[in-house]
Design a protein around this motif. Structure first.
Motif, PDB file in Angstrom:
ATOM      1  N   LEU A 132       0.862  -1.170   0.000  1.00  0.00           N
ATOM      2  CA  LEU A 132       0.000   0.000   0.000  1.00  0.00           C
ATOM      3  C   LEU A 132       0.906   1.230   0.000  1.00  0.00           C
ATOM      4  CD1 LEU A 132      -2.935   1.129   0.365  1.00  0.00           C
ATOM      5  CD2 LEU A 132      -2.420   1.217   2.800  1.00  0.00           C
ATOM      6  N   VAL A 133       0.729   2.090  -1.006  1.00  0.00           N
ATOM      7  CA  VAL A 133       1.557   3.284  -1.153  1.00  0.00           C
ATOM      8  C   VAL A 133       0.661   4.506  -1.058  1.00  0.00           C
ATOM      9  CG1 VAL A 133       3.240   4.473  -2.607  1.00  0.00           C
ATOM     10  CG2 VAL A 133       3.008   2.000  -2.776  1.00  0.00           C
ATOM     11  N   LYS A 134       1.072   5.479  -0.241  1.00  0.00           N
ATOM     12  CA  LYS A 134       0.332   6.737  -0.155  1.00  0.00           C
ATOM     13  C   LYS A 134       0.777   7.615  -1.320  1.00  0.00           C
ATOM     14  CE  LYS A 134      -0.569  10.596   2.963  1.00  0.00           C
ATOM     15  NZ  LYS A 134      -1.935  10.830   2.896  1.00  0.00           N
ATOM     16  N   VAL A 135      -0.208   8.051  -2.127  1.00  0.00           N
ATOM     17  CA  VAL A 135       0.072   8.900  -3.286  1.00  0.00           C
ATOM     18  C   VAL A 135      -0.844  10.111  -3.192  1.00  0.00           C
ATOM     19  CG1 VAL A 135       0.115   9.040  -5.791  1.00  0.00           C
ATOM     20  CG2 VAL A 135       0.655   6.887  -4.664  1.00  0.00           C
ATOM     21  N   GLY A 136      -0.264  11.257  -2.950  1.00  0.00           N
ATOM     22  CA  GLY A 136      -1.075  12.468  -2.815  1.00  0.00           C
ATOM     23  C   GLY A 136      -2.005  12.340  -1.625  1.00  0.00           C
ATOM     24  N   ALA A 137      -3.313  12.537  -1.888  1.00  0.00           N
ATOM     25  CA  ALA A 137      -4.298  12.455  -0.818  1.00  0.00           C
ATOM     26  C   ALA A 137      -4.892  11.058  -0.684  1.00  0.00           C
ATOM     27  CB  ALA A 137      -5.423  13.451  -1.071  1.00  0.00           C
ATOM     28  N   GLY A 138      -4.468  10.139  -1.558  1.00  0.00           N
ATOM     29  CA  GLY A 138      -5.047   8.799  -1.538  1.00  0.00           C
ATOM     30  C   GLY A 138      -3.990   7.726  -1.392  1.00  0.00           C
ATOM     31  N   ASN A 139      -4.435   6.499  -1.533  1.00  0.00           N
ATOM     32  CA  ASN A 139      -3.555   5.334  -1.450  1.00  0.00           C
ATOM     33  C   ASN A 139      -3.757   4.476  -2.683  1.00  0.00           C
ATOM     34  OD1 ASN A 139      -2.592   5.917   1.206  1.00  0.00           O
ATOM     35  ND2 ASN A 139      -4.529   5.167   2.020  1.00  0.00           N
ATOM     36  N   THR A 140      -2.742   3.713  -3.023  1.00  0.00           N
ATOM     37  CA  THR A 140      -2.849   2.777  -4.128  1.00  0.00           C
ATOM     38  C   THR A 140      -2.203   1.450  -3.740  1.00  0.00           C
ATOM     39  OG1 THR A 140      -2.329   2.372  -6.462  1.00  0.00           O
ATOM     40  CG2 THR A 140      -0.739   3.667  -5.228  1.00  0.00           C
ATOM     41  N   ASN A 141      -2.818   0.375  -4.149  1.00  0.00           N
ATOM     42  CA  ASN A 141      -2.266  -0.961  -3.923  1.00  0.00           C
ATOM     43  C   ASN A 141      -1.497  -1.358  -5.181  1.00  0.00           C
ATOM     44  OD1 ASN A 141      -4.004  -0.658  -1.799  1.00  0.00           O
ATOM     45  ND2 ASN A 141      -5.018  -2.625  -2.058  1.00  0.00           N
ATOM     46  N   GLN A 142      -0.296  -1.909  -4.991  1.00  0.00           N
ATOM     47  CA  GLN A 142       0.536  -2.292  -6.122  1.00  0.00           C
ATOM     48  C   GLN A 142       1.151  -3.660  -5.881  1.00  0.00           C
ATOM     49  OE1 GLN A 142       1.071  -0.308  -8.965  1.00  0.00           O
ATOM     50  NE2 GLN A 142      -0.449   1.073  -8.109  1.00  0.00           N
TER      51      GLN A 142
END
Length: 176
Positions: A132-142
């Motif tokens: 789980l990576v925090k990107v800007g104001a959100g998160n993305t699963n990679q």
């Protein structure tokens, strides 16, 4: 001559109001019939630029006719120049920058290098897990793999070392 100026000014103003209120509805109803107005060889030929120039032509003509003492031919020439300048300004200051702007909120995987992430699904020494990576104001699963070829348990904080073939290669984050 005054009737032409009024027609251009009022027609342009009405077009602006109608397209602002019902533009998407009309565009979907017509199904792209007016797409020929933005010719690939002539990107300045679009409704925003053309109608803006025509409206400016009408408005400048009216103002010059009523508030100056210059002749009709000079008024016509100045109105044409005003319309071209305003239409061109609209193209270069609004239409062109908007057409070249980024319209996607997708992230670039290459920008993830160096970011801190948290392991969601344990990453085996050889194989894949999930972070789980925090990107800007959100998160993305990679999808992630171990850069050092060692197992990384879930909940571990990691740093993204490189991105290759849509896989994040991560290493345990040293707490020191």
């Amino acid at each position: 001559m005054e009737a032409i100026f009024w027609g251009c000014f009022v027609g342009g103003a009405l077009y602006a109001i109608i397209s602002a209120l019902l533009g998407d509805l009309i565009g979907h109803a017509l199904g792209g019939i007016l797409d020929f107005l933005s010719l690939d060889g002539h990107p300045w030929m679009n409704p925003t630029t053309l109608v803006g120039g025509i409206t400016a032509f009408g408005g400048a003509g009216l103002l010059l006719m009523h508030y100056t003492a210059i002749g009709a031919i000079i008024v016509l020439l100045l109105a044409i120049i005003s319309g071209v300048l305003i239409g061109g300004g609209g193209y270069f200051l609004y239409v062109k920058p908007m057409s070249e702007s980024e319209n996607s909120i997708a992230l670039s995987e290459k920008d993830l290098t160096g970011k801190i992430a948290e392991v969601l699904t344990a990453i085996p020494a050889i194989g894949y897990g999930e972070v789980l990576v925090k990107v800007g104001a959100g998160n993305t699963n990679q999808i992630a793999a171990s850069f050092d070829k060692e197992a990384i348990p879930g909940g571990t904080r990691v740093v993204i070392v490189e991105v290759k073939d849509s896989t994040l290669y991560v290493s345990k984050l040293d707490p020191y």
